[in-house]
Design an enzyme around this catalytic site. Structure first.
Site, mmCIF file in Angstrom:
data_model
loop_
_atom_site.group_PDB
_atom_site.id
_atom_site.type_symbol
_atom_site.label_atom_id
_atom_site.label_comp_id
_atom_site.label_asym_id
_atom_site.label_seq_id
_atom_site.Cartn_x
_atom_site.Cartn_y
_atom_site.Cartn_z
ATOM 1 N N THR A 76 -4.480 11.084 -5.259
ATOM 2 C CA THR A 76 -4.404 11.277 -3.712
ATOM 3 C C THR A 76 -3.505 12.310 -3.318
ATOM 4 O OG1 THR A 76 -4.486 8.641 -4.113
ATOM 5 C CG2 THR A 76 -3.948 9.574 -1.816
ATOM 6 N N GLU A 94 0.932 -1.276 -0.078
ATOM 7 C CA GLU A 94 -0.140 -0.024 -0.026
ATOM 8 C C GLU A 94 0.638 1.172 0.095
ATOM 9 O OE1 GLU A 94 -2.721 0.869 -0.486
ATOM 10 O OE2 GLU A 94 -4.158 1.506 0.796
#
Lengths: 307, 307
Positions: free
Chosen positions: B182, B129
């Site tokens: 993001t 991640e």
């Protein structure tokens, strides 16, 4: 129907480390006693106050103000006399004014045949609390009236959640006999806080609620931290860090400021640990010149009690 | 012991309105498929990627990075091949990278006879991640691996709480086909927030956890608000306010940004309401020129599934 009721109105711990302004729990061995009596004469009269020097005029006394708010709303065909046997020292940080404000409306409600539910009672009690703290808060009132652990989801409209109480939880408190003014303990807080700290705090609130639901004492322990308020307010409480480290070493699950202080509370799993924690608090504070009192109490799941 | 496993690795919703960076839940009808296969040759190889154009080099692929982290730690006497059938669009805000990062370690763990627990798997998945989001977060990984609703109490050390899932909860999602980086959605957030908003947020986190424990749908509804993050991030999502008001009018319990967007999720009590909510989302967005997809899903309490 009874014309007179004698009640125990308990002390309470607000904030509970991570839950500033929303969480609270109810104590069992510390509290005021009050007598509420129906009278033929209309109105609210405070006829006796023992323990501490507080105003007898109903409009200037928190118990009187909450009673008047309820009285004016319900307009019953009688009046009420209130006697207050004050045992919780005002300004100690364990809900002294809340006990008074909650006790009068609870007693009146009982004598009137319970027309109001606990949320309605809390709403009236908030009027009295506002006299003491200058704003309408319910984080001490809710645990006094509902018992156990409570979460005040919102004050306006009032929404109180009753959280479960794990059976082996005990509280220990130390009340240093110093004055911390609520106004000062409010003024010392920042208006803005780092987002990162806020995230830590809401993770802890969520996990404390989960820990109470699952009786997970280890999780309760890990959740009882306050990264937002304590760093500021502990400056107003002498020896706070000493007490906290002694208490954690003695086996407490957690330790933090009770309400806006100066009292400090700890939670422990078992009465024996809570008593060892009491000793450690006494040891930590006996090195100072400040007078203090300590208490051990189980969590009071009932709230205000009829005696 | 099996030499090959085919799995479904689900999409997830992080934040869940009030729980920025800590809460998440797992979806059921949206997810990637992956095949993980033991090989005699050592190492991790990605042998097939369908659906989206992603790097085959293990060190550059989130599924590869998490697999390598676990592989290097366990040092098994075999290697692994990974096939990825990507259905969750990268950058959609419903845990696309988490599904990949979690899927590879889950599959390897099954083929090795489950030496690792879910927390250990999540820790390795966080390495993958981190490749996608530049920091080690578990708020999408935890629901993918544990299933249901999760609260990541802390990322380091990792502590995941499994919250209960009320039986009638259904999710509806809309994924507008726009790109929200993001990095941009992080940069738009303030470093400091008003204490008052933080209090509202942690009251809501506490009451949402309580609502999940008590299956109190009304309380869940009242708790699904975000006064901290949404006011900033919704600017990056066209028609967010239109979708939200349409969805609430259609009967949803709540509606907020999924993760860092651009997807928007709603929670409803009953599948019928979730489908009505889907229609209202479609109506609200069909007035724009932006392509979109919508989904209805029950909450997946199992997490990653073996097919």
């Amino acid at each position: 129907m009874k014309n007179e009721i004698k009640i125990f109105s308990p002390a309470t711990v607000a904030n509970v480390a991570c839950g500033f302004d929303v969480l609270g729990f109810c104590l069992d061995t510390i509290g005021d006693e009050m007598v509420i009596r129906k009278t033929e004469e209309n109105g609210i009269k405070i006829t006796k106050i023992e323990g501490y020097d507080l105003p007898f005029e109903a409009e200037k006394n928190v118990a009187g103000v909450s009673a008047l708010a309820m009285y004016n709303a319900l307009q019953p065909d009688c009046g009420f006399e209130i006697e207050i046997y004050k045992k919780i020292k005002p300004g100690s940080g364990i809900g002294s004014s809340s006990a008074s404000a909650a006790g009068s409306v609870f007693g009146m409600n009982e004598l009137l045949g319970k027309p109001l539910n606990n949320t309605e009672l809390t709403n009236f009690a908030m009027k009295g609390e506002a006299l003491a703290s200058k704003c309408e808060h319910a984080d001490n009132l809710a645990p006094a009236i509902f018992g156990g652990f409570t979460l005040v989801k919102s004050a306006c409209p009032l929404k109180v959640l009753e959280l479960p109480t794990p059976p082996d939880l005990f509280a220990t408190l130390i009340h240093p006999q110093i004055e911390v003014k609520t106004s000062e303990s409010r003024a010392i807080l920042p208006k803005e806080i780092p987002l990162e700290n806020a995230i830590t705090q809401w993770a802890n609130v969520g996990s404390l609620v989960h820990g109470l639901h699952t009786s997970d004492y280890n999780l309760i322990k890990e959740s009882l931290t306050d990264v937002v308020i304590e760093p500021y307010r502990k400056q107003l409480i002498p020896h706070f860090d000493d007490v906290k480290s002694a208490v954690l070493e003695a086996g407490a699950l957690g330790c933090a400021i009770s309400g806006s202080g100066p009292s400090i509370f700890a939670l422990s799993k078992s009465e024996a640990t809570a008593k060892a924690v009491q000793l450690s608090m006494q040891n930590a504070y006996s090195k100072s010149n400040i007078q203090f009192e300590t208490y051990v109490s189980k969590i009071n799941t009932q709230g205000i009690k009829t005696l």
